[in-house]
Motif scaffolding. Structure first.
Motif, PDB file in Angstrom:
ATOM      1  N   PRO A 408       0.614  -1.034   0.198  1.00 50.99           N
ATOM      2  CA  PRO A 408      -0.009   0.084   0.052  1.00 50.99           C
ATOM      3  C   PRO A 408       0.974   1.059  -0.309  1.00 50.99           C
ATOM      4  O   PRO A 408       0.529   2.236  -0.326  1.00 50.99           O
ATOM      5  N   ARG A 423      -4.505   6.210   3.462  1.00 53.99           N
ATOM      6  CA  ARG A 423      -4.201   4.563   3.032  1.00 53.99           C
ATOM      7  C   ARG A 423      -3.241   4.367   2.489  1.00 53.99           C
ATOM      8  O   ARG A 423      -3.052   2.908   2.229  1.00 53.99           O
ATOM      9  N   ARG A 424      -2.072   5.285   2.534  1.00 60.00           N
ATOM     10  CA  ARG A 424      -0.642   4.542   2.198  1.00 60.00           C
ATOM     11  C   ARG A 424       0.096   3.903   3.070  1.00 60.00           C
ATOM     12  O   ARG A 424       0.811   3.715   3.541  1.00 60.00           O
TER      13      ARG A 424
END
Length: 430
Positions: A408, A423-424
Motif C-alpha cells: 500500500p 491509505r498508504r
C-alpha cells in the motif's frame, strides 16, 4: 545543535563537503537501522523506502543493457521531446557547460535519449553508466535525478548520499518531469547533473523553469497544428453534413458539425479507417484526413453502461490507466496524476462523493470545489457514459475493479492528497 533537513540543504550551498559527510552518516544510519543524526528530506526518505522494498542494492550499481543504436534512434525519432530539444539546450546547456554540468533528457520509461554538456563530466558519467540508452528508472538505479522525479511527478534535487546507491554519492542531480500539457501524461524528464562540488541551491528552480518553457512550447505547437487541421476540416464538414467531427491523430477536436463540441475524443490505440466504437459516442466511422481523422457518428445512442466492466489499474508507477470493457467494444486510457486520484476515490467510495467531499479528500479543504468540478468535467469527457453526479460516482450497474500495488505504500506515490496518504500508511500493529 542537531541539523534539520533544511539546514543540510543550506549547508550544502556553502560547504558541500561537510554536507556530504552529514548525508553519508544519515544514509549509513538509515540503511543499518540506526537513528540518523538528521532526518532525510521527506522526498528522499520516501524514495529510500521504495528502494528497500523493491530490493535495490545500495552498495552495487546495476546496469541493465543499453539500448541498441537502432532502438535509441527509433525512440529519439518518435519522442515528443525531440521538438523541445532546442528549448532545453538554449535554457540549460550554455550555463551547464560553464558550471561543469551535463544535461540529460530521458523518456517516460527512464531511458536516456540525449546527453550533452561538459566533456570531462560526460566522461565521468560514462563511468557510472549514465549514458545514452541507459535505463535510469528509480527501481533500477535507486534514488536519482531522473527516476525519482518521474515517480513523484515533481522536480527533485538529489545531492551526494541522498542517492541510494553508494557509487552515485559523488554527484549532484536536479531533475524535473516533462508532461504533455494536453492531458498531463508523463513524456520524460530533464536533468542537470555534475560532480558534488558543483552543487548550487538554485539549480532545481532553474531546471524547473526551463521544463515549464518546454511544456509551453509543446502547448503552442499543439494549438498551431489544430488551427491547420481546422482549415482542412471546414470544407469537409460542410460537404458531409450529419453528425461529424474532425480530430487530429490523438483525438483532439479541430471542428464539429451537428454534435456537441468536446475537446478530445478517445480513439483506439491504433486507429484505422472503418467502423469503430468510441466512448460516449458509440458506433462511428473513421476516414483518414491529412493530419487526422474524419469521424462520422451513427444515429444510434451510445451503448448503455449495462454489462460494462471498468478496470482501474494503479499498480505501476507512471502507468495508471482505466479500461472499459463491454457494450459494443473496449478501450483503454492512460491517466494523468490528478485523474488517477479522482477515479481511485470514486472506486473506493462507490456510493459517491460530493464536490466538497472530493475537495477535502484531495486538498484537505472542502472549499476547493471549483477545482474539483473542473477536473471532473474533464474526466466526464471520456468516461461520462459510466459516471453519475450529485454525488459523483460510477454508475451502479457498472462493474468496477480496482487493481492496487502489492504494497500500500506504493499507492500513487506522487500524491499528497490526504485521503491517499492515509491509505498508504499501514495500520499500527496491535
Amino acid at each position: 545543535m542537531a541539523l534539520s533537513p533544511m539546514d543540510v540543504s543550506q549547508l550544502a550551498a556553502v560547504d558541500a563537503a561537510r554536507a556530504a559527510r552529514v548525508l553519508s552518516e544519515v544514509r549509513s544510519a538509515r540503511l543499518s537501522g540506526r537513528r540518523a543524526p538528521v532526518p532525510p528530506r521527506p522526498v528522499i526518505e520516501q524514495s529510500w523506502e521504495r528502494m528497500l522494498r523493491s530490493g535495490v542494492d545500495p552498495d552495487h550499481d546495476v546496469r541493465s543493457g543499453l539500448l541498441s543504436r537502432e532502438e535509441l534512434e527509433r525512440r529519439r525519432a518518435h519522442s515528443p521531446l525531440r521538438t523541445v530539444l532546442p528549448v532545453l539546450r538554449q535554457g540549460l546547456l550554455s550555463v551547464a557547460d560553464v558550471a561543469h554540468h551535463i544535461m540529460v533528457v530521458a523518456d517516460d520509461e527512464g531511458r536516456v535519449l540525449w546527453r550533452e554538456g561538459s566533456t570531462p563530466v560526460l566522461r565521468r558519467a560514462d563511468g557510472l553508466g549514465f549514458q545514452p540508452g541507459a535505463d535510469w528508472r528509480e527501481e533500477v538505479v535507486g534514488t536519482n535525478g531522473v527516476g525519482t522525479p518521474a515517480v513523484t511527478r515533481r522536480p527533485v534535487q538529489v545531492f551526494a548520499s541522498e542517492h541510494f546507491v553508494r557509487s552515485h554519492a559523488t554527484w549532484t542531480c536536479a531533475g524535473a518531469p516533462l508532461t504533455d500539457p494536453r492531458d498531463g501524461r508523463l513524456i520524460g524528464v530533464v536533468d542537470v547533473s555534475g560532480p558534488l562540488e558543483t552543487m548550487h541551491p538554485a539549480t532545481l528552480a532553474w531546471v524547473e523553469s526551463v521544463a515549464k518553457l518546454a511544456e509551453a512550447h509543446l502547448r503552442e505547437a499543439h494549438t498551431r497544428s489544430l488551427e491547420r487541421l481546422r482549415a482542412v476540416a471546414a470544407p469537409v464538414l460542410a460537404r458531409v453534413g450529419g453528425h461529424a467531427a474532425v480530430v487530429d491523430r490523438d483525438g483532439w477536436t479541430a471542428a464539429v458539425s451537428g454534435m456537441p463540441y468536446t475537446p478530445r475524443v478517445a480513439l483506439p490505440k491504433s486507429p484505422s479507417a472503418g467502423p469503430v466504437w468510441l466512448p460516449a459516442l458509440g458506433p462511428c466511422t473513421l476516414e483518414p484526413l491529412a493530419g487526422g481523422w474524419l469521424l462520422r457518428a451513427a444515429a444510434e445512442e451510445p451503448a448503455a453502461a449495462q454489462d460494462v466492466r471498468i478496470v482501474l489499474d494503479l499498480r505501476r508507477p507512471r502507468r495508471w490507466s482505466v479500461e472499459v470493457r463491454g457494450g459494443a467494444g473496449s478501450w483503454t486510457r492512460e491517466l494523468s496524476p490528478r485523474h488517477a486520484e479522482l477515479l481511485y476515490l470514486l472506486a473506493v467510495h462507490r456510493t459517491g462523493r460530493s464536490a466538497a467531499g472530493l475537495a477535502a479528500d484531495l486538498f484537505g479543504d472542502p472549499a476547493r470545489t471549483v477545482t474539483v468540478r473542473a477536473e471532473m468535467s474533464r474526466v466526464r469527457r471520456y468516461l461520462g457514459a459510466h459516471l453519475q453526479h450529485r454525488p459523483y460516482r460510477f454508475r451502479e450497474d457498472a462493474q468496477v475493479r480496482l487493481l492496487l500495488p502489492d504494497d500500500p505504500r506504493d499507492l500513487l506515490p506522487h500524491s499528497a492528497a490526504p485521503a491517499v496518504t492515509r491509505r498508504r500508511t499501514p495500520a499500527p500493529s496491535m
